[in-house]
Design an enzyme around this catalytic site. Sequence first.
Site, mmCIF file in Angstrom:
data_model
loop_
_atom_site.group_PDB
_atom_site.id
_atom_site.type_symbol
_atom_site.label_atom_id
_atom_site.label_comp_id
_atom_site.label_asym_id
_atom_site.label_seq_id
_atom_site.Cartn_x
_atom_site.Cartn_y
_atom_site.Cartn_z
ATOM 1 N N HIS A 21 -10.693 2.140 -0.876
ATOM 2 C CA HIS A 21 -10.871 1.684 0.499
ATOM 3 C C HIS A 21 -11.630 0.363 0.449
ATOM 4 O O HIS A 21 -12.688 0.212 1.055
ATOM 5 C CB HIS A 21 -11.588 2.742 1.346
ATOM 6 C CG HIS A 21 -10.880 3.015 2.628
ATOM 7 N ND1 HIS A 21 -11.506 3.430 3.776
ATOM 8 C CD2 HIS A 21 -9.561 2.918 2.959
ATOM 9 C CE1 HIS A 21 -10.613 3.581 4.742
ATOM 10 N NE2 HIS A 21 -9.434 3.278 4.273
ATOM 11 N N HIS A 25 0.811 -1.206 0.000
ATOM 12 C CA HIS A 25 0.000 0.000 0.000
ATOM 13 C C HIS A 25 0.858 1.276 0.000
ATOM 14 O O HIS A 25 0.558 2.226 -0.682
ATOM 15 C CB HIS A 25 -0.898 -0.047 1.235
ATOM 16 C CG HIS A 25 -1.965 0.974 1.250
ATOM 17 N ND1 HIS A 25 -3.169 0.774 0.608
ATOM 18 C CD2 HIS A 25 -2.014 2.203 1.798
ATOM 19 C CE1 HIS A 25 -3.914 1.850 0.771
ATOM 20 N NE2 HIS A 25 -3.243 2.734 1.495
#
Lengths: 225, 80, 80, 736
Positions: free
Chosen positions: D96, D50
């Site tokens: 998300h 990430h």
Amino acid sequence: MKSAVVVFPGLNRDRDMVTALEKIGGTPPVVVWHKDAELPDVDLIVIPGGFSYGDYLRAGAIAARSPMMDTIRERAEKGVHVLGVCNGFQILTEAGLLPGVLMRNASLKFVCKEVKLSVANANTPFSKEYASGQVFRCPIAHHDGNYFADAETLKSIEDNGQVVFRYAEDTNPNGSINDIAGITNAKGNVLGMMPHPENLIEPAHGGEDGRGIFAGLLGPVNTYG
Amino acid sequence: MKARVIVTLKNGVLDPQGQAIEGSLVGQGFEGVQSVRQGKVFDLELEAADALAAETEIRRMCEKLLANTVIENFDIEIIG
Amino acid sequence: MKARVIVTLKNGVLDPQGQAIEGSLVGQGFEGVQSVRQGKVFDLELEAADALAAETEIRRMCEKLLANTVIENFDIEIIG
Amino acid sequence: MTIPNEPQITPQLVADHGLKPEEYQKILDLIGREPSFTELGIFSAMWNEHCSYKSSKKWLKTLPTKGPRVLQGPGENAGVVDIGDGQAVVFKMESHNHPSFIEPYQGAATGVGGILRDVFTMGARPIAAMNALRFGEPDHEKTKHLVSGVVAGVGGYGNSFGVPTVGGEVQFDARYNGNILVNAFAAGLADADKIFLSEAKGVGLPVVYLGAKTGRDGVGGATMASAEFGDDIEEKRPTVQVGDPFTEKRLLEACLELMATGAVIAIQDMGAAGLTCSAVEMGAKGDLGVELNLDAVPVREENMTAYEMMLSESQERMLMVLHPEKEAEARAVFEKWELDFATVGKTTDDLRFRVLWQGTEVANLPIKELGDEAPEYDRPWVAPTVPAPIAPDAVPQMDVADAVLGLLNSANHSSRRWVYEQYDTLIQGNSLQTPGGDAGVVRVEGHPQKALAFSSDVNPRYCEADPYEGGKQAVAECWRNLIATGAEPLAATDNLNFGNPERPEIMGQIVHAIKGIGEACTALEFPIVSGNVSLYNETNGRGILPTPTIAGVGLIPDHKHMARKGFATEGDAILLIGAPEGWGTHLGQSAYLRDLHGRREGTAPHVDLDAEKATGHFVLSLIREGTATAVHDLSDGGLGLGLAEMAIAGKIGATIDAADGNPVAAFFGEDQNRYLVTVRAEDAEKVIASAPVSAVRIGKTGGESLKLGAARAISVADLAAAYEGWFPAFMGATIN
Ligand SMILES: Nc1ncnc2c1ncn2[C@@H]1O[C@H](COP(=O)(O)OP(=O)(O)O)[C@@H](O)[C@H]1O
Ligand SMILES: [Mg+2]
């Protein structure tokens, strides 16, 4: 006519309201932060929409208990015009300046779309630019607009002509009792309404139906920008 | 001192949330459900001389903020 | 049969509502307030053979709808 | 050095942090000793997929990121593009996905919160938001709950914050059953010369913490976002973060007020891996060390460890480097907005990242290497195998009118009104086109004529069949949607959602999709200025459809010349621009095949980028000169669905000639670079004659029904009922 827009933290249609007042009235309103020591001497106090204090606890509840609302209450008692739109309406009911409560929409969902309003009482300073029974377009954007009052209160506001706007043509978006979209206090100088007339005031908005509310209060000055 | 406040809607006051939840429960096969009313609970921690003082203080909080007494009732329980 | 369900946030889960209420209470002069956490209460009426059956049924309702078990705990009280 | 080593670092602990043994070895080599527990946490945060883009970096570097209007490309919180008159648009998209699957309301809400923060961190006031959502098949047991929660969460945050949501996407496919996608986009407006960056400057300056207090929210969250789901998903639950839009709204106002005072040297929001990533980035970018004193960090829970504070993902927090002489002024701003303000550290000249806690040093690491030395992989990949084209006689035939009604009433092509009416689309008073058109459009405040258009697009079905063509098509469709409103496409952001990159076939999808995106962006002069990668979207070994979402921004110089998709007047000529002979031909991977016949076959349609560009510029010229009365781009569902949408939006019918060839191919083929444009009847010949690309008159507007060639006429009311009916019927009276 001088106006003021009062801002609590979490309100977010304050800028929309300032723009509308300036475009229609010709002069910008005074913007007052809720903690400012003084509320200037104005003829119209506006509490705009948004989510004051996140609308946590109950919509408008926390802002309604602030010292600024005591000042606004005093001004209202002296006859100053007070307009509460959306969260402003919720704050005014929570503060006891207007009767009844605004509960969660019957759908339990936030809803933003255009509805139709009919003018139930054209004899108020807020609605005098419209004809009685006139139907006009107006956007809404809220989660807690479901107006409720007990039977006795409801009868008295209906009998007194305090209901100024109703959702018309089957567009009641939230379950409000008697299709109520906007009411005044008994004296008629405080109006609360859920719809957002400030978002329908110029051709770029797709119409100008909302102008009347401000034009009635500020005098009809036409300035598009 | 810890206390729990329960705020419920008065009888006769419309409860859109309770109604919607009731409908949804019945729709999900909970057919025995006859009514649902939704309220709020507040768990407080506060400094107070004793339980009585705490209760008096909390009662004022309810009247001033926690409950909208036009439509809501409240109940205070001092936990200790 | 009547029952009350109390749904509260798990420990450590942020409670913005409770925080805002706490701030408002302190601002209004309730200086003893140290913490506020907000939860929900559901008052149910339902048909059930007995308290145990009611509780089992309500537990399923909590898991399916009334509580968000990812961040909330629930407590069931059968009132009778 | 007094770095405590509790708990003991074991191979298991290393693995639990998502670090491979060879990555751990790299840490040992780098620091020459065993890391402390806190240091291990810091490495895991900095080196996970990430934050480090370790699998994708090599390929991301190939994307075109420059252009005459680009003021800031990838690498900051958001991209910045010049829109003239001293103003700039600042935008980015971010996923998300995993958090939204676990807790749909809070996951989606905090996704919106995160992307808004990325935008206002740069000094821009957010003016528009979009959300691109992908869910499992409609009748999967979790889908309704996820749709309901995600939509409520997106609205709950954005509405309260006060940004209009002007567009997005919602799609359903079984391949997202175990991994939904929630991609949130935000754009803001700033003065081009007042953009704030994260690069710290100056030694010994205060590092200041602002916003909400730190709790244990999402500790391990960034690590989770890069891990595949298994059956132990329940155990990962307590790391859910809760969003507080009220605090974010105050943070926005406070930040903008603070920036106006001139106190801010550098600013970085705390997103994934919070304090760690933000502090390291600020220092490393500025070639400075950072020393943090955790005892000064505002906390909302008791007994928080250094490890927890460094990895907390509590929302609505910022880190800044301030001019020391302005510290008091800055503090006053934050006190006005009732937000926490604490000096938690200082910049140093030793290039170390040092963390102090309760009198001990719990981390002391080389700051540059934390970011720069993050593992970077050239993962093995295999070129995707492209399916065979579908033979024309293998295409099932169907009545054209029935097919249009079927598509309008389907999960993937019905109206998204149920979704976007839960979003505030009007706030700020500048919305010129709200969701439902080809792109959302908002006026540029402070300018009498200018407006910005926004669209988000990708067709994962195409990307699965052919990631390269699919990547190109996503860019082209986004570009086309902007053009269709009259906007000049300026630049784009991407959100690359894929499965596990450690599988060569998935890595192959990534490589080819990026190649396609890059080529299309280059050809269309539509640079990528920001982006986000979300990998490991797999459950039990089954990956999602490759979904490289492209969100683009366009500029409308004068919104008097803005086009809408609804038929505007009766009697207009309907022109089909950019189409091949026979109007439509390509049925491979079409909506017609999948949504009406349950078949996923054939190749993805090919995008001819030169033709795309020529067609787009021609359509734009028709809008700019005021000739076009309505414009709609054609994408999935083809001509038939496009015409129906124009009729429904304009509440006017149309009569369309019979196509020359097969009507199913003509009306449902998904050939690219096509637009429908209506013009006044008397202008039609002139427009056709002036077209540098194919332009045919296919019919005219008017009446109360839509008649497609030889098929039966369908009343506009029936079209609208089919179109508006599916979503509300599907969701029923769900409550979150
Ligand atoms: N999640 C969403 N939020 C807001 N608007 C949405 C959402 N999903 C779809 N829309 C809107 O619905 C319309 C139709 O979407 P779509 O079919 O994806 O458009 P297109 O084919 O033009 O790309 C568009 O205006 C889009 O912006
Ligand atoms: Mg389109």
